[in-house]
Design a protein around this motif. Structure first.
Motif, PDB file in Angstrom:
ATOM      1  N   ARG A 183      76.655  21.859 -22.835  1.00  0.00           N
ATOM      2  CA  ARG A 183      76.512  21.121 -21.579  1.00  0.00           C
ATOM      3  C   ARG A 183      75.153  20.428 -21.485  1.00  0.00           C
ATOM      4  N   GLY A 203      79.555  14.089 -20.008  1.00  0.00           N
ATOM      5  CA  GLY A 203      78.849  15.067 -19.191  1.00  0.00           C
ATOM      6  C   GLY A 203      77.504  15.387 -19.791  1.00  0.00           C
ATOM      7  N   ASP A 257      74.014  17.910 -18.957  1.00  0.00           N
ATOM      8  CA  ASP A 257      73.331  18.921 -18.145  1.00  0.00           C
ATOM      9  C   ASP A 257      74.160  19.335 -16.933  1.00  0.00           C
ATOM     10  N   LYS A 279      76.419  17.631 -15.323  1.00  0.00           N
ATOM     11  CA  LYS A 279      76.837  16.538 -14.445  1.00  0.00           C
ATOM     12  C   LYS A 279      77.776  15.602 -15.174  1.00  0.00           C
ATOM     13  N   ASN A 280      78.841  15.180 -14.496  1.00  0.00           N
ATOM     14  CA  ASN A 280      79.683  14.133 -15.038  1.00  0.00           C
ATOM     15  C   ASN A 280      78.905  12.827 -15.069  1.00  0.00           C
ATOM     16  N   ASP A 313      78.143  10.872 -12.028  1.00  0.00           N
ATOM     17  CA  ASP A 313      77.188  11.397 -11.050  1.00  0.00           C
ATOM     18  C   ASP A 313      75.743  11.282 -11.528  1.00  0.00           C
ATOM     19  N   ILE A 314      75.541  10.581 -12.638  1.00  0.00           N
ATOM     20  CA  ILE A 314      74.191  10.386 -13.173  1.00  0.00           C
ATOM     21  C   ILE A 314      73.611   9.090 -12.616  1.00  0.00           C
ATOM     22  N   ASP A 315      72.443   9.164 -11.982  1.00  0.00           N
ATOM     23  CA  ASP A 315      71.857   7.953 -11.417  1.00  0.00           C
ATOM     24  C   ASP A 315      71.073   7.190 -12.487  1.00  0.00           C
ATOM     25  N   GLY A 374      83.196  21.657 -17.333  1.00  0.00           N
ATOM     26  CA  GLY A 374      83.726  20.410 -16.803  1.00  0.00           C
ATOM     27  C   GLY A 374      85.164  20.126 -17.173  1.00  0.00           C
TER      28      GLY A 374
END
Length: 289
Positions: free
Chosen positions: A15, A36, A38, A40-41, A44-46, A243
């Motif tokens: 992950r 994915g 860490d 986060k999908n 959802d990564i900025d 995930g």
């Protein structure tokens, strides 16, 4: 002789980004389809996080080939605008990461209902996606997936023929799990395809390393080499990983039956998947990098 270019969903190995980089490096794979990081999908990564990911990948000689997005994995009756907004954000993320392709889906059909009557609605929604991506340099690529409109080869063909700005991602195991013959599906869709996902499946739906299921991987990759489909993304699915439940429309029991093959770690399962893919390529008489 053709030379395949190997890519992988490295979040199945670990992950954490550090573990993903390690898994790719030890297997000699320099490209990833990012899904994915860490925990986060990718959706959802900025942008700030994407810049840091890009910096770390560049430092290790790893390229983001495609965005393994969840776009289109919503119900056909769900509101569309939030998904378009999510796509727009993901396009910005893709541009930061240097990806030129993005995997998308064609919406879950209500259970028990015939998918065919939803063609017009699906087409209109996907057209909205292409409008959102217009001018971005990101090519949208539709993947066949269980339970969505495009889960059969004939419906994928209908979509791709109607929407020339979208290309196809072909997944043989997903076709097998839908009762389709993967080789026949490839033949029907070959001229519409952009790249290939690699996982093998038995006729009972269980997932296996390439060459150990019933998808006739050696025959498939021989055809891919002939047709110039040389970009292969390994998607192991040999062990439940962080995930996975969010990606599938199955119960926990079904996930365990399909995806747990007895490997001790996700890294071990990932290594076996890459090694098996390389072995099948070698059997075809082609090469890889």
């Amino acid at each position: 002789m053709a030379e395949f270019r190997l890519c992988a969903f490295s979040d199945e190995a670990d992950r954490a980004l550090e573990g993903q980089i390690s898994a790719l490096s030890r297997n000699g794979v320099s490209r990833m389809e990012i899904r994915g990081v860490d925990g986060k999908n990718v959706a959802d990564i900025d942008v700030a996080a994407a810049c840091e990911i890009k910096k770390r990948l560049d430092g290790n000689g790893i390229e983001v080939f495609s965005i393994g997005s969840p776009i289109g994995k919503i119900g056909i009756k769900d509101p569309l605008q939030p998904e378009i907004d999510r796509l727009s954000r993901l396009i910005e993320t893709a541009r930061v990461l240097g990806a030129e392709k993005m995997r998308i889906f064609s919406f879950y059909i209500p259970k028990g209902e015939d998918a065919d009557p939803y063609f017009d609605e699906v087409g209109e929604r996907l057209l909205r996606f292409t409008e959102a991506a217009e001018g971005s340099g990101i090519l949208l690529c539709h993947e066949n997936e269980k339970g969505i409109f495009g889960d059969t080869a004939t419906r994928c063909l209908k979509l791709l023929d109607a929407l020339p700005k979208i290309k196809g991602v072909y997944d043989p195991a997903n076709f097998m799990q839908c009762g389709e013959e993967p080789i026949a599906a490839y033949g029907l869709l070959a001229s519409y395809l952009e790249y290939i996902h690699i996982k093998d499946a038995a006729r009972d739906g269980s997932i296996h390393p390439a060459g150990y299921g019933d998808c006739r991987m050696e025959e498939l990759l021989t055809a891919c080499a002939k047709n110039g489909h040389l970009c292969l993304t390994a998607e192991p699915h040999l062990k439940i990983f962080a995930g996975l439940a969010a990606l599938e429309n199955d119960s926990a029991e079904d996930l365990s039956r399909k995806y747990s093959r007895g490997f001790k770690t996700n890294g071990e399962a990932f290594d076996v998947a890459i090694r098996s893919l390389k072995t099948v390529i070698e059997k075809t008489g082609n090469t890889y990098r």
